[in-house]
Design an enzyme around this catalytic site. Structure first.
Site, short mmCIF file in Angstrom:
data_model
loop_
_atom_site.label_atom_id
_atom_site.label_comp_id
_atom_site.label_asym_id
_atom_site.label_seq_id
_atom_site.Cartn_x
_atom_site.Cartn_y
_atom_site.Cartn_z
N HIS A 29 38.23 48.11 43.83
CA HIS A 29 38.79 46.93 42.98
C HIS A 29 39.12 47.11 41.69
O HIS A 29 40.16 46.84 41.34
CB HIS A 29 37.67 45.84 43.11
CG HIS A 29 38.12 44.47 42.70
ND1 HIS A 29 37.41 43.42 42.31
CD2 HIS A 29 39.57 44.06 42.65
CE1 HIS A 29 38.01 42.09 42.09
NE2 HIS A 29 39.38 42.77 42.34
N GLU A 71 42.51 48.52 41.57
CA GLU A 71 43.53 47.95 42.01
C GLU A 71 44.26 46.99 40.86
O GLU A 71 45.52 46.93 40.80
CB GLU A 71 43.11 46.78 43.01
CG GLU A 71 44.29 45.62 43.33
CD GLU A 71 43.44 44.56 43.95
OE1 GLU A 71 44.08 43.15 43.84
OE2 GLU A 71 42.16 44.53 44.63
N HIS A 72 43.19 46.74 39.75
CA HIS A 72 43.85 46.23 38.61
C HIS A 72 44.46 47.21 37.61
O HIS A 72 45.29 46.74 37.07
CB HIS A 72 42.46 45.53 37.96
CG HIS A 72 42.17 44.41 38.58
ND1 HIS A 72 42.14 43.02 37.80
CD2 HIS A 72 41.62 44.15 39.75
CE1 HIS A 72 41.87 42.13 38.76
NE2 HIS A 72 41.34 42.56 39.84
N GLU A 100 37.50 36.80 38.11
CA GLU A 100 37.95 36.57 39.44
C GLU A 100 37.01 36.61 40.14
O GLU A 100 36.88 35.87 41.40
CB GLU A 100 38.69 38.04 39.84
CG GLU A 100 39.36 37.79 41.02
CD GLU A 100 39.86 39.21 41.65
OE1 GLU A 100 40.29 39.48 42.75
OE2 GLU A 100 40.14 40.20 40.47
#
Length: 453
Positions: free
Chosen positions: A68, A71-72, A148
């Site tokens: 994750h 991904e950022h 998030e």
């Protein structure tokens, strides 16, 4: 095209015509990079994706949350482009760009007009190969990811889903949350994320798929140029990484009941079982089961729980399949006071299907629903790009719409009933979030294999 088209890793070139006269081509470069395209007649836009078969299940202790994080971070800048440069490149042409992290893969993608496809390839290639993973940006993005996760934790349906996977899959790596947990995101260090990046973002890991207004030869040439510009040595030969196969870690049930008590006006429920793997030949029958049980407004769950009894606004079923495991679930949002009743009704509707079977009319409606929604989805280059990626990474074969419809038409009532018996024989699990307690569900029969007599 007749039948599924195999995608062997040792075949350098493939080309064939899929339904709707779309030309599908595939090139495996000596470096192991795989490039697939589907050229759609009359299209004016294209979607391109850069994929790796690495998801949350592949993280190791000390690196949980790395997928994750990447991904950022891949959007936060390279030696030749800042984060703002990347955003401007797509915003200035009205394009879309994003990424998705899943349990078994990650994809970075963009949708643009056909004339802007070369730019999209250049930017995505730069991001994929040359992310700085800057220390300051890393800490900034840690805060963004925690926000998030906090947003997701405020959504009871998201919480119920995460708890459901943990309940059904237990200690299996697929049970871990895709985005990581607040604890894992706070705990993972930059060095672990960089190591994860270097180990899994290599030429032999990369799959590029593009669909819509795309010329395959131009796509391959632009890809090779962009990757070389980024510093990758594409002359070094390497076979593509092997695909996942079944027979991974066994699934052991985590818990029959997980309740998260919160002072909410509505309870979110998910009740379900271990399912089947993505390669299982029964996956088409599973789609039919899902449609009949809770896939639309004419489904059993919707008609019984919402239309006849008015106990829920949202009620549906779903299935998720992975390389070595899967889940099948039924979900609803309802008044906390009726949560036990709704859970019992979900189970009883499934049991009624197992006991009585399904009618030819139900199968016909399910086939029509799946066929129609599949055809409509393929009007979008995003869906075609994603189909190419999943075909290459997961199935190892390409199945076009015509072949999908042929397989749907071959599903019989006996196939559906056999699968229903298999599913109902699995240990059941229920996750519930809201103003409920464990004793709210004391009437449920969660014993494995408990069938109506």
């Amino acid at each position: 095209m007749t039948g599924a088209v195999p995608l062997p890793l040792d075949t350098s070139e493939l080309r064939f015509i899929s339904s709707g006269d779309a030309l599908v081509r595939r090139t495996v470069l000596p470096s192991g990079v795989r490039v697939l395209s589907e050229s759609v007649p009359g299209a004016r836009s294209a979607t391109v994706g850069f994929w790796v078969a690495v998801g949350s299940r592949d993280e190791t202790p000390g690196s949980y949350g790395s997928t994750h994080f990447l991904e950022h971070l891949l959007f936060k800048g390279t030696p030749s482009r800042s984060a703002l440069d990347i955003a401007i490149a797509f915003d200035s042409v009205g394009g879309e760009h994003n990424a998705l992290t899943a349990k078994e893969y990650t994809c970075y993608y963009a949708k643009v007009q056909d004339r802007d496809l070369p730019m999209a390839i250049d930017v995505l290639a730069d991001m994929f190969t040359s992310s700085l993973i800057d220390s300051a940006e890393f800490e900034t993005e840690r805060g963004v990811i925690l926000e998030e996760l906090a947003m997701a934790d405020d959504d009871p349906s998201d919480v119920a889903s995460e708890r459901f996977f943990e309940a059904v899959l237990g200690d299996h790596p697929l049970a871990r949350p895709i985005g990581g947990s607040p604890e894992s995101i706070r705990g993972v260090g930059r060095d672990a994320v960089v190591a994860h990046y270097r180990a899994n973002y290599r030429p032999q890991d990369l799959v590029i798929t593009a669909a819509g207004a795309v010329d395959h030869d131009i796509l391959v040439a632009r890809t090779v140029a962009a990757l070389a510009q980024a510093g990758w040595d594409l002359s070094a030969e390497a076979p593509p990484v092997e695909r996942r196969v079944g027979g991974g870690e066994p699934v052991t049930i985590g818990s029959p009941l997980v309740v998260v008590e919160r002072p909410l006006e509505q309870a979110s429920l998910i009740l379900g079982f271990p399912g089947i793997a993505a390669s299982d030949e029964r996956r088409t029958a599973l789609a039919v089961v899902n449609s009949i049980l809770g896939g639309g407004m004419s489904s059993r769950l919707f008609q019984e729980i919402r239309e006849r009894r008015g106990l829920a606004y949202s009620v549906y079923s779903f299935a998720a399949s992975y390389s070595d495991a899967g889940v099948m679930g039924m979900a609803a949002g309802c008044s906390p006071a009726r949560a036990g009743d709704v859970a019992e009704l979900m189970l009883s509707e499934l049991d009624r299907l197992v006991a009585d079977g399904v009618s030819d009319d139900e199968i016909s409606r399910a086939v029509g629903q799946i066929a129609g929604s599949s055809a409509l989805a393929l009007e979008d280059s995003d869906s075609r790009m994603s189909r190419l990626g999943r075909s290459e990474l997961t199935l190892g074969e390409f199945i076009d719409l015509d072949e999908s419809l042929r397989r749907l038409d071959a599903v019989s009532a006996a196939d559906v009933l056999d699968l229903l018996h298999f599913l109902r024989a699995q240990p059941a699990s229920l996750s519930a979030v809201g103003n409920v307690r464990a004793d709210s569900f004391s009437g449920l029969a969660m014993t494995p294999g408990l069938l109506p007599q």
